[in-house]
Design a protein around this motif. Structure first.
Motif, PDB file in Angstrom:
ATOM      1  N   THR A 122       0.835  -1.208   0.000  1.00 38.39           N
ATOM      2  CA  THR A 122       0.000   0.000   0.000  1.00 38.39           C
ATOM      3  C   THR A 122       0.865   1.251   0.000  1.00 38.39           C
ATOM      4  O   THR A 122       0.569   2.222  -0.702  1.00 38.39           O
ATOM      5  N   THR A 131       0.545   3.981  -2.852  1.00 35.75           N
ATOM      6  CA  THR A 131      -0.194   5.172  -2.457  1.00 35.75           C
ATOM      7  C   THR A 131       0.650   6.309  -1.898  1.00 35.75           C
ATOM      8  O   THR A 131       0.314   7.475  -2.085  1.00 35.75           O
ATOM      9  N   TYR A 136      -5.746  -1.974   3.723  1.00 35.88           N
ATOM     10  CA  TYR A 136      -6.745  -0.903   3.779  1.00 35.88           C
ATOM     11  C   TYR A 136      -6.945  -0.460   5.228  1.00 35.88           C
ATOM     12  O   TYR A 136      -7.729  -1.054   5.964  1.00 35.88           O
ATOM     13  N   LEU A 156      -4.486   8.537   1.622  1.00 34.15           N
ATOM     14  CA  LEU A 156      -5.211   8.622   0.359  1.00 34.15           C
ATOM     15  C   LEU A 156      -4.287   8.910  -0.821  1.00 34.15           C
ATOM     16  O   LEU A 156      -4.663   8.691  -1.960  1.00 34.15           O
ATOM     17  N   GLY A 157      -3.099   9.418  -0.539  1.00 36.12           N
ATOM     18  CA  GLY A 157      -2.141   9.739  -1.588  1.00 36.12           C
ATOM     19  C   GLY A 157      -0.874  10.287  -0.972  1.00 36.12           C
ATOM     20  O   GLY A 157      -0.799  10.465   0.246  1.00 36.12           O
ATOM     21  N   SER A 204      -2.584  12.494   3.677  1.00 36.46           N
ATOM     22  CA  SER A 204      -2.590  11.541   4.777  1.00 36.46           C
ATOM     23  C   SER A 204      -2.884  12.274   6.072  1.00 36.46           C
ATOM     24  O   SER A 204      -2.579  13.454   6.215  1.00 36.46           O
TER      25      SER A 204
END
Length: 191
Positions: free
Chosen positions: A69, A73, A120, A141-142, A146
């Motif tokens: 992740t 991300t 997640y 989220l990117g 965060s």
């Protein structure tokens, strides 16, 4: 957002060539040397974290994104970075997230801290919130989107955890983050 310094680190690290690895603006010839420098830096930070006087009698779940992740991300990819560079940046980022959990444990706000790495974080936090007195997780989220979040009993109110960005990098900022966790706990218990 919470980790501007991490975004700067990621941008700097994305420019690192294959032969050098950078940590805290110092170049190292190998990943191992850079990781050793990070480990030493994190140990110095942890040594400055003292137990709280306001112990909260409860258990918390600390949720951070897993390595895949983080790679997908959290990293700004400019140009055509090598897979090795992306992997290095992701590992440095993961070690930083884990250090936050270790600092939370050292502060001893809670009786027990259960640290989980998941794909997640938002979903995992929501699914497990009733099993703990508090859940602390990174809403990622990117690369520049965060925020540390906290959900606590009894009403499972979700609150952001802030870090005082005017403080110096390292222990002062992390201590401000830990202070804000304690403030959020007080707010949760007052409602």
């Amino acid at each position: 957002m919470f980790f501007r310094f991490l975004s700067v680190l990621i941008c700097i690290l994305s420019l690192v060539g294959c032969a050098r690895y950078s940590y805290n603006n110092i170049n190292y010839q190998t990943k191992e040397e850079a990781f050793a420098a990070q480990s030493q830096n994190q140990q110095e930070i942890q040594n400055q974290i003292l137990p709280t006087k306001n112990k909260y009698d409860g258990n918390t779940l600390f949720v951070i994104p897993n390595l895949s992740t983080v790679k997908a991300t959290a990293i700004t990819k400019r140009g055509n970075p090598s897979e090795g560079s992306i992997d290095y940046i992701a590992q440095v980022t993961m070690l930083s997230f884990k250090n936050m959990g270790t600092c939370l444990e050292k502060r001893r706000i809670f009786n027990k801290v259960d640290i989980q790495e998941v794909e997640y974080t938002i979903q995992y936090a929501q699914e497990n919130k009733s099993k703990y007195d508090a859940v602390i997780y990174l809403k990622l989220l990117g690369p520049s989107q965060s925020q540390w979040m906290m959900i606590c009993k009894p009403k499972f109110i979700e609150r952001p955890i802030f870090m005082d960005m005017s403080k110096a990098l390292g222990a002062p900022r992390i201590i401000s983050w830990l202070d804000n966790i304690e403030e959020n706990l007080k707010l949760c218990s007052e409602r």
